[in-house]
Design an enzyme around this catalytic site. Structure first.
Site, PDB file in Angstrom:
ATOM      1  N   LEU A  87       0.841  -1.174   0.000  1.00 17.94           N
ATOM      2  CA  LEU A  87       0.000   0.000   0.000  1.00 17.94           C
ATOM      3  C   LEU A  87       0.880   1.227   0.000  1.00 17.94           C
ATOM      4  O   LEU A  87       1.775   1.347   0.822  1.00 17.94           O
ATOM      5  CB  LEU A  87      -0.863   0.016   1.258  1.00 17.94           C
ATOM      6  N   ARG A 111       6.785   3.568   6.429  1.00 12.88           N
ATOM      7  CA  ARG A 111       5.385   3.224   6.391  1.00 12.88           C
ATOM      8  C   ARG A 111       5.125   2.010   5.514  1.00 12.88           C
ATOM      9  O   ARG A 111       4.257   1.203   5.787  1.00 12.88           O
ATOM     10  CB  ARG A 111       4.626   4.435   5.854  1.00 12.88           C
ATOM     11  N   ASP A 112       5.855   1.881   4.459  1.00 10.66           N
ATOM     12  CA  ASP A 112       5.589   0.790   3.541  1.00 10.66           C
ATOM     13  C   ASP A 112       6.727  -0.202   3.399  1.00 10.66           C
ATOM     14  O   ASP A 112       6.659  -1.136   2.628  1.00 10.66           O
ATOM     15  CB  ASP A 112       5.239   1.348   2.164  1.00 10.66           C
ATOM     16  N   LEU A 113       7.705   0.031   4.183  1.00  7.32           N
ATOM     17  CA  LEU A 113       8.865  -0.834   4.097  1.00  7.32           C
ATOM     18  C   LEU A 113       8.494  -2.292   4.265  1.00  7.32           C
ATOM     19  O   LEU A 113       8.934  -3.167   3.542  1.00  7.32           O
ATOM     20  CB  LEU A 113       9.804  -0.426   5.232  1.00  7.32           C
TER      21      LEU A 113
END
Lengths: 598, 138
Positions: free
Chosen positions: B67, B94-96
């Site tokens: 996402l 946040r998307d790691l």
């Protein structure tokens, strides 16, 4: 908005099965009509034959059908260790990389276009031979990784399978066409290319980068252990510190292709001198890989990637350090054979006007008792006297005639000369910041910082008085005032408050990694800014000269496929480690100007 | 040790993991992951950092689309389509984890399928080890 591709579990697994099936199976038999290279190395036979079966000619599946740089072989070996359960002692791994790079390496001409990859240069590379293939292959890594390999068609195909097997998303990201198959002729009237991007890549790569080439045949016939022992004149350039001159002495390193080195050099702009010692190993008869230190191994370590020219009288490349290999210098070594060598002159740019001045010539092998008559700086430049002289440096008192014609001058000392070693000009008309676009990476808490060094270069507009024309005179790096300005990429941009700072040498030091609660949506300290150089023109009251470059300050790499730099890979994305993006943990040592590097 | 979600997204992930073995809900199996509205009600300004304390349980085999990861793959991780940073997925943390799970940036982020199935755990150390095995520079 971009439509996100749908991924189902089935698709993911389809990819994974591919990983298990397609790889090794297509071994010796399938490629037997191609002339692979027999492997005659004990350790490889012992450690690899379980999976890479040798055929009756001693060719081993996969391994025998590729040629690569030492870095390329290292990548494969690291993957064998990481993913295929191979265990190797460091000594064995080095032996294997050496053997394979020597027997199945790249010829000098083959490597040249991809040198930037092994020299770790951050350049804007374009691969023009097929821009569609380029687009397919640069989505994750540089085209350099591709153009520094040679393979049979089958091996290029297997490489595609390897990507798809290990990284199932590759299909959606690059290897398969997402839209409908084209059915209309192109603008050129040719029938549409209905191949998938990866098929097109295989077709192209097996044509332009095949296993066997005339270049490799010719090079492997003449390749031999290089004889590099002796003294070399060193000249180089390090952005932020300027030109450097000195010598490198090489001695035998005890084994084939191995050498030990001692280097001493000066940065004339600052007067700083550096002494290094190190060692090097030559792969494929010409590819130098070295490591050198200022005092002990932890201090000032640099890696050296250089190419030995065919005549073994010139060696050139890059020495670098930094967690992203970003701090480095271009170097050139010229063999000292008895006659003197001129490496460079400081200052190189001589402005008309003013009285006597001092000019220093750097090099090696200068004869004792040099007199003014032994040095010729060209028309308009009179050598009044020799201030001091050693075999490596001659300081002169010089007068520049007021009517000297602007332009470059070749310099002669004894029997030696250097083209364009000084340049006469009538004032700086323009400055430029290099690189035009830079990139730094936030760090200092979980990941190391990625620095970006800028430098300002001065120009004289030349005889036509017009900027940026062919007759402009490049005057070399100059000292300027550095500052940052906002690059308005979005409304109400304020990146400049967060990204970091630039010091007086033009070194940009990025801010720390981690989410920053002081920023909108906890953004990292990333951003786009202008790096601005300002040169005050105090002598004649003109407006200051300005130039700028675009700087992207971006996120760290969480993974490095190259071992040497020792970036701590695999750090957990645990914000506890960086509670507020401005943590109190002190960043690593500043690798900048002669400080203690990593 | 269990995962400690500190925000919504991590929470969703834990819910997944708790149902390991059970058939994931249909829309999570194949659906377009973040069509307009899927995140409706989520305060985008709220802390949406994926934070997973503790160690990740074995191989969460979930079809997971990252996402917020930039799907515009050119040029990629470092810069957006315009060559700047404005369009990057931010903050990167946040998307790691999503990027890790789906191997979205295999040359930039350790991938869960192969190189580092247990990124947050001991394999991180092992991974360091094989990368440190230097073979080229003497």
């Amino acid at each position: 908005m971009v439509q996100r591709p749908r991924l189902t579990r089935t698709r993911l697994f389809a990819g994974m099965f591919l990983a298990a099936g397609a790889f090794v199976a297509a071994g010796a038999a399938a490629q037997s009509d191609e002339e692979g290279f027999p492997i005659e190395h004990e350790t490889i036979r012992a450690r690899c034959a379980a999976c890479h079966l040798p055929d009756s000619e001693g060719r081993m599946s996969r391994i025998s059908f590729e040629r690569k740089t030492p870095e390329g072989w290292q990548t494969s070996l690291q993957r064998m260790i990481a993913l295929n359960g191979v265990t190797l002692a460091p000594e064995e791994a080095r032996e294997i990389v050496k053997y394979l790079s020597d027997r199945q390496g790249l010829a000098p001409e083959e490597l040249r276009p991809g040198l930037f990859e092994v020299e770790k240069r951050m350049i804007d590379h374009r691969y023009l031979a097929d821009t569609d293939v380029e687009f397919t292959c640069i989505q994750c890594h540089s085209m350099g990784r591709v153009i520094t390999q040679r393979r049979t068609r089958e091996e290029w195909e297997l490489l595609m399978s390897t990507h798809r097997g290990y990284y199932p998303l590759t299909d959606f990201q690059a290897f398969l066409r997402m839209g409908p198959t084209p059915d209309q002729p192109g603008p050129d009237g040719e029938p549409p290319d209905t191949r998938q991007p990866m098929e097109r890549a295989v077709d192209h790569l097996s044509e332009v980068f095949p296993l066997h080439t005339p270049e490799w045949a010719a090079w492997s016939a003449t390749m031999r252990p290089p004889r590099l022992e002796g003294t070399w004149v060193l000249s180089g350039h390090q952005p932020g510190r300027g030109a450097l001159y000195g010598t490198v002495t090489m001695g035998g390193g005890g084994e084939r292709d191995a050498f030990v080195t001692r280097a001493g050099y000066t940065f004339p702009a600052s007067g700083e001198t550096v002494a290094r010692r190190g060692r090097g190993l030559v792969y494929t008869g010409y590819q130098w890989r070295g490591r050198s230190f200022e005092s002990d191994e932890a201090d000032g370590a640099m890696r050296e990637v250089m190419v030995v020219e065919r005549d073994m009288n010139e060696i050139s490349g890059r020495w670098f350090r930094g967690d992203y290999d970003e701090i480095g210098m271009d170097v050139r070594l010229t063999r000292l054979t008895g006659s003197p060598v001129v490496a460079g002159v400081h200052p190189r740019a001589l402005q008309l006007g003013g009285g006597e001045r001092e000019v220093r010539i750097f090099g090696a092998g200068f004869a004792d008792g040099v007199g003014p008559g032994d040095v010729d700086l060209g028309p308009g430049l009179t050598v009044n006297r020799v201030v001091s002289a050693s075999s490596e440096e001659i300081a002169l008192n010089v007068t520049l005639a007021p009517d000297a014609i602007p332009g470059g001058r070749d310099v002669f000392v004894g029997g030696a000369s250097l083209a364009g070693a000084v340049v006469v000009h009538d004032g700086i008309d323009r400055i430029q910041v290099l690189p035009r676009t830079g990139m730094a990476r936030v760090g200092g808490i979980v990941f190391p910082k990625g620095y970006q060094q800028f430098e300002a270069v001065a120009f004289d507009d030349g005889p036509d008085g017009r900027p940026s024309s062919d007759d402009d005179l490049e005057l070399g790096p100059i000292e300027v005032d550095w500052s940052l300005e906002e690059y308005a990429a979005t409304f109400d941009d304020n990146d400049i408050d967060f990204v970091g700072s630039i010091d007086r040498t033009g070194l940009f030091v990025p801010a720390v990694d981690g989410p920053n609660p002081d920023r909108d949506r906890n953004r990292n300290n990333v951003g786009d800014v202008w790096v601005v150089a300002t040169l005050a023109q105090d002598d004649n009251g003109d407006r200051p000269l300005r130039a700028r470059a675009h700087l992207v300050v971006t996120v760290p790499l969480y993974l490095l496929f190259d071992a040497g730099a020792n970036v701590s890979t695999g750090a957990s994305p645990d914000p506890a480690a960086s509670p507020n993006g401005r943590g109190s943990r002190t960043p690593g040592p500043n690798p900048g100007m002669g400080g203690s590097p990593k | 040790m269990a995962l400690k979600p500190i925000n919504r997204k991590a929470d969703r992930m834990v819910t997944y993991l708790e149902h390991q073995g059970a058939v994931p809900p249909a829309e999570q199996m194949a659906g377009p992951v973040d069509p307009a509205g899927a995140n409706a009600g989520v305060d985008e300004n709220a802390e949406d950092v994926v934070a997973l304390g503790g160690r990740l349980p074995e191989i969460p085999e979930i079809p997971h689309i990252p996402l917020g990861c930039s799907l515009v793959f050119a040029p990629g991780w470092e810069v957006d389509e315009a060559g700047g940073t404005a369009g990057l997925c931010q903050p990167v943390e946040r998307d790691l984890f999503d990027c890790h799970l789906a191997c979205f940036w295999p040359a930039h982020v350790p991938d869960q399928l192969n190189h580092s199935p247990d990124w947050t755990g001991k394999c991180a150390a092992a991974q360091n080890d094989w990368r440190k095995l230097e073979m080229i520079f003497p």
